[in-house]
Motif scaffolding. Structure first.
Motif, PDB file in Angstrom:
ATOM      1  N   GLY A  11      -0.352  -4.217  11.935  1.00 19.38           N
ATOM      2  CA  GLY A  11       0.444  -5.582  11.927  1.00 19.38           C
ATOM      3  C   GLY A  11       1.156  -5.683  13.191  1.00 19.38           C
ATOM      4  O   GLY A  11       2.248  -5.103  13.563  1.00 19.38           O
ATOM      5  N   THR A  12       0.668  -6.791  13.981  1.00 19.53           N
ATOM      6  CA  THR A  12       1.080  -6.669  15.455  1.00 19.53           C
ATOM      7  C   THR A  12       2.713  -7.091  15.355  1.00 19.53           C
ATOM      8  O   THR A  12       3.303  -6.731  16.258  1.00 19.53           O
ATOM      9  CB  THR A  12       0.386  -7.748  16.240  1.00 19.53           C
ATOM     10  N   HIS A  13       3.109  -8.069  14.410  1.00 18.34           N
ATOM     11  CA  HIS A  13       4.365  -8.415  14.288  1.00 18.34           C
ATOM     12  C   HIS A  13       4.620  -8.970  12.893  1.00 18.34           C
ATOM     13  O   HIS A  13       3.817  -9.177  12.118  1.00 18.34           O
ATOM     14  CB  HIS A  13       4.716  -9.320  15.579  1.00 18.34           C
ATOM     15  N   ALA A  14       5.843  -9.264  12.851  1.00 17.15           N
ATOM     16  CA  ALA A  14       6.187  -9.643  11.298  1.00 17.15           C
ATOM     17  C   ALA A  14       6.081 -11.018  10.796  1.00 17.15           C
ATOM     18  O   ALA A  14       6.279 -11.235   9.548  1.00 17.15           O
ATOM     19  CB  ALA A  14       7.858  -9.202  11.015  1.00 17.15           C
ATOM     20  N   HIS A  15       5.338 -11.694  11.468  1.00 19.27           N
ATOM     21  CA  HIS A  15       5.340 -13.256  11.238  1.00 19.27           C
ATOM     22  C   HIS A  15       4.000 -13.160  10.168  1.00 19.27           C
ATOM     23  O   HIS A  15       3.080 -12.645  10.010  1.00 19.27           O
ATOM     24  CB  HIS A  15       4.968 -14.256  12.271  1.00 19.27           C
ATOM     25  N   GLU A  16       4.517 -14.204   9.231  1.00 19.25           N
ATOM     26  CA  GLU A  16       3.396 -14.470   7.834  1.00 19.25           C
ATOM     27  C   GLU A  16       1.960 -14.492   8.311  1.00 19.25           C
ATOM     28  O   GLU A  16       0.978 -14.191   7.600  1.00 19.25           O
ATOM     29  CB  GLU A  16       4.071 -15.502   7.037  1.00 19.25           C
ATOM     30  N   ASP A  17       1.742 -15.441   9.529  1.00 19.08           N
ATOM     31  CA  ASP A  17       0.393 -15.606   9.780  1.00 19.08           C
ATOM     32  C   ASP A  17      -0.325 -14.394  10.406  1.00 19.08           C
ATOM     33  O   ASP A  17      -1.643 -14.740  10.787  1.00 19.08           O
ATOM     34  CB  ASP A  17       0.468 -16.852  10.894  1.00 19.08           C
ATOM     35  N   HIS A  18       0.278 -13.398  10.599  1.00 23.26           N
ATOM     36  CA  HIS A  18      -0.321 -12.132  10.927  1.00 23.26           C
ATOM     37  C   HIS A  18      -0.193 -10.900   9.910  1.00 23.26           C
ATOM     38  O   HIS A  18      -1.446 -10.249   9.955  1.00 23.26           O
ATOM     39  CB  HIS A  18       0.262 -11.700  12.036  1.00 23.26           C
ATOM     40  N   ILE A  19       0.584 -10.880   9.275  1.00 23.17           N
ATOM     41  CA  ILE A  19       0.597  -9.891   8.067  1.00 23.17           C
ATOM     42  C   ILE A  19       0.573 -10.330   6.589  1.00 23.17           C
ATOM     43  O   ILE A  19       0.488  -9.400   5.850  1.00 23.17           O
ATOM     44  CB  ILE A  19       2.029  -8.905   8.463  1.00 23.17           C
ATOM     45  N   GLY A  20       0.142 -11.558   6.544  1.00 23.79           N
ATOM     46  CA  GLY A  20       0.406 -12.232   5.076  1.00 23.79           C
ATOM     47  C   GLY A  20      -0.674 -11.490   4.381  1.00 23.79           C
ATOM     48  O   GLY A  20      -0.504 -11.414   3.173  1.00 23.79           O
ATOM     49  N   GLY A  21      -1.793 -10.900   4.643  1.00 24.54           N
ATOM     50  CA  GLY A  21      -2.827 -10.376   3.896  1.00 24.54           C
ATOM     51  C   GLY A  21      -2.895  -8.910   3.898  1.00 24.54           C
ATOM     52  O   GLY A  21      -3.441  -8.268   3.341  1.00 24.54           O
ATOM     53  N   ILE A  22      -1.782  -8.300   4.518  1.00 28.88           N
ATOM     54  CA  ILE A  22      -1.903  -6.932   4.641  1.00 28.88           C
ATOM     55  C   ILE A  22      -1.471  -6.118   3.568  1.00 28.88           C
ATOM     56  O   ILE A  22      -1.972  -5.254   3.064  1.00 28.88           O
ATOM     57  CB  ILE A  22      -0.866  -6.495   5.876  1.00 28.88           C
ATOM     58  N   ASP A  23      -0.746  -6.816   2.780  1.00 31.94           N
ATOM     59  CA  ASP A  23      -0.530  -6.219   1.221  1.00 31.94           C
ATOM     60  C   ASP A  23      -1.725  -6.126   0.574  1.00 31.94           C
ATOM     61  O   ASP A  23      -1.964  -5.277  -0.110  1.00 31.94           O
ATOM     62  CB  ASP A  23       0.708  -6.803   0.408  1.00 31.94           C
ATOM     63  N   ASN A  24      -2.589  -7.188   0.554  1.00 36.17           N
ATOM     64  CA  ASN A  24      -3.858  -7.099  -0.186  1.00 36.17           C
ATOM     65  C   ASN A  24      -4.709  -5.966   0.274  1.00 36.17           C
ATOM     66  O   ASN A  24      -5.567  -5.457  -0.368  1.00 36.17           O
ATOM     67  CB  ASN A  24      -4.524  -8.647   0.068  1.00 36.17           C
ATOM     68  N   VAL A  25      -4.878  -5.763   1.773  1.00 33.91           N
ATOM     69  CA  VAL A  25      -5.718  -4.948   2.395  1.00 33.91           C
ATOM     70  C   VAL A  25      -5.074  -3.629   1.808  1.00 33.91           C
ATOM     71  O   VAL A  25      -6.036  -2.492   1.600  1.00 33.91           O
ATOM     72  CB  VAL A  25      -5.525  -4.877   3.897  1.00 33.91           C
ATOM     73  N   ILE A  26      -3.727  -3.233   1.742  1.00 33.70           N
ATOM     74  CA  ILE A  26      -3.394  -1.996   1.431  1.00 33.70           C
ATOM     75  C   ILE A  26      -3.709  -1.567  -0.081  1.00 33.70           C
ATOM     76  O   ILE A  26      -3.997  -0.559  -0.412  1.00 33.70           O
ATOM     77  CB  ILE A  26      -1.746  -1.764   1.758  1.00 33.70           C
ATOM     78  N   ASN A  27      -3.699  -2.756  -0.848  1.00 36.72           N
ATOM     79  CA  ASN A  27      -3.638  -2.368  -2.481  1.00 36.72           C
ATOM     80  C   ASN A  27      -5.261  -2.263  -2.637  1.00 36.72           C
ATOM     81  O   ASN A  27      -5.705  -1.955  -3.854  1.00 36.72           O
ATOM     82  CB  ASN A  27      -3.320  -3.786  -3.076  1.00 36.72           C
ATOM     83  N   ASN A  28      -6.055  -2.498  -1.639  1.00 34.22           N
ATOM     84  CA  ASN A  28      -7.455  -2.471  -1.867  1.00 34.22           C
ATOM     85  C   ASN A  28      -8.442  -1.545  -1.294  1.00 34.22           C
ATOM     86  O   ASN A  28      -9.538  -1.146  -1.425  1.00 34.22           O
ATOM     87  CB  ASN A  28      -8.286  -3.809  -1.525  1.00 34.22           C
ATOM     88  N   PHE A  29      -7.757  -0.829  -0.103  1.00 36.44           N
ATOM     89  CA  PHE A  29      -8.675   0.019   0.640  1.00 36.44           C
ATOM     90  C   PHE A  29      -7.637   1.190   0.923  1.00 36.44           C
ATOM     91  O   PHE A  29      -6.584   1.334   1.252  1.00 36.44           O
ATOM     92  CB  PHE A  29      -8.818  -0.522   2.072  1.00 36.44           C
ATOM     93  N   GLU A  30      -8.314   2.437   1.314  1.00 33.73           N
ATOM     94  CA  GLU A  30      -7.605   3.683   1.725  1.00 33.73           C
ATOM     95  C   GLU A  30      -7.247   3.478   3.154  1.00 33.73           C
ATOM     96  O   GLU A  30      -7.859   2.987   3.980  1.00 33.73           O
ATOM     97  CB  GLU A  30      -8.562   4.982   1.496  1.00 33.73           C
ATOM     98  N   VAL A  31      -6.090   3.643   3.470  1.00 35.03           N
ATOM     99  CA  VAL A  31      -5.451   3.276   4.810  1.00 35.03           C
ATOM    100  C   VAL A  31      -4.884   4.532   5.364  1.00 35.03           C
ATOM    101  O   VAL A  31      -4.111   5.124   4.824  1.00 35.03           O
ATOM    102  CB  VAL A  31      -4.355   2.310   4.912  1.00 35.03           C
ATOM    103  N   GLU A  32      -5.380   4.997   6.651  1.00 31.88           N
ATOM    104  CA  GLU A  32      -4.951   6.317   7.069  1.00 31.88           C
ATOM    105  C   GLU A  32      -3.755   6.322   7.874  1.00 31.88           C
ATOM    106  O   GLU A  32      -2.997   7.021   7.830  1.00 31.88           O
ATOM    107  CB  GLU A  32      -6.282   6.788   7.912  1.00 31.88           C
TER     108      GLU A  32
END
Length: 329
Positions: free
Chosen positions: A132-153
């Motif tokens: 997540g390059t920085h905290a703005h919504e247009d960059h990290i908005g979908g990261i919670d979806n990614v974390i909840n659906n994939f194994e993240v190392e």
């Protein structure tokens, strides 16, 4: 008399044939792409476009190759594959080499589900590095979806006391899935397959989230790619930069980034701008487009070109575009 009638029929057929060809060429010729196809592919381009016109599916701005690529993203085995997803006025970039995966940003909140679906269609079930390059919504908005659906190392981000509902959702998803959170330092590096990924800028202490952006330079053989996130001129001025082949332009093409001095150092051949169509910020700003043109940089934009794919074999790279949008608005 019979011979004359036969010749007359032949002449009529020739005339009808020429009329049809002219009509097809006129239809094709509505765009430069149509004429380019004819010059490169000759009769095959005419046949292709004739079939499109007859079927009512002809698009004068689309080549025969692009038509087959509209919904089929894939990964080239043995090469570095990079996707700059069209997520509207936001950012999301995917890198894959040797079945190892780096995802840089994940668009806006409403893009998360579409991004997850696209990643799964590429047979991805594990993400080696999530940034997540920085905290703005247009960059990290979908990261919670990614974390909840994939194994993240590994999950990298300039973690700080920044506070927003989106930021809290990302932190909660990481904690729930027991994913460690790390803030990298300038000079840190890791590998995705054979691609070396080095942190060129990051400042988690900055009060301006854009200035805290994680900037990544990727080296794959002789090719270099630079991903600027929302870094601004202030970030550009803190160091010297390497020559690169491809520049992911900072801050969606805002005039707050991509100074002339920065371009003189990086000398990119190709630029990618992730930007939403008719966005309220006026991105990309005219002065950025003009300076890229002045330096003869070939520029692709997600608002005009859709999802952009780059494939590198370490010596050369190829650019393709796809009419695929993951913009959840």
């Amino acid at each position: 008399m019979a011979k004359k009638r036969k010749n007359s029929r032949k002449n009529i057929l020739k005339i009808l044939f020429m009329v049809c060809v002219i009509a097809i060429l006129v239809g094709i010729g509505e765009s430069q792409n149509g004429w380019k196809n004819i010059k490169s592919d000759g009769i095959n381009a005419i046949i292709y476009n004739a079939n499109q016109i007859i079927s009512g599916e002809h698009d004068s701005n689309k080549t025969a190759q692009e038509d087959t690529e509209d919904s089929n993203l894939s990964v080239q085995s043995g090469d570095l594959t990079i996707y700059f997803f069209d997520v509207g006025q936001a950012d999301s970039t995917l890198l894959i080499d040797d079945d190892e995966v780096l995802l840089i940003d994940a668009g806006n909140n409403n893009d998360g589900e579409l991004l997850v679906k696209q990643l799964k269609s590429l047979d991805i079930d594990k993400i080696d590095y999530l940034i997540g390059t920085h905290a703005h919504e247009d960059h990290i908005g979908g990261i919670d979806n990614v974390i909840n659906n994939f194994e993240v190392e590994k999950f990298l981000m300039p973690f700080s006391d920044y506070d927003s509902a989106t930021y809290r959702s990302v932190i909660e998803a990481a904690d729930k899935n027991k994913i460690s959170k790390d803030t990298p330092n300038i000079g840190d590096f890791f590998y995705i397959g054979d691609a070396k990924c080095e942190v060129m800028s990051v400042d988690p202490q900055s009060q301006d989230a854009n200035l805290s952006s994680i900037v990544i330079e990727v080296t794959y053989g002789k090719n270099k790619f630079l991903f600027m996130a929302d870094a601004e001129i202030e970030n550009e001025e803190i160091r010297l930069w390497n020559d690169v082949d491809v520049l992911k332009v900072g801050h969606h093409g805002s005039s707050t980034s991509t100074s002339e001095d920065f371009l003189m150092q990086t000398k990119p051949e190709t630029a990618i701008i992730s930007v939403g169509k008719d966005n309220s910020y006026g991105h990309p700003h005219t002065e950025i487009i003009e300076i890229l043109e002045d330096y003869n940089v070939t520029t692709y934009r997600t608002d005009e070109d859709g999802t952009i794919k780059i494939t590198s074999n370490g010596e050369t790279y190829d650019v393709q575009t796809f009419d695929i949008s993951l913009d959840g608005k």
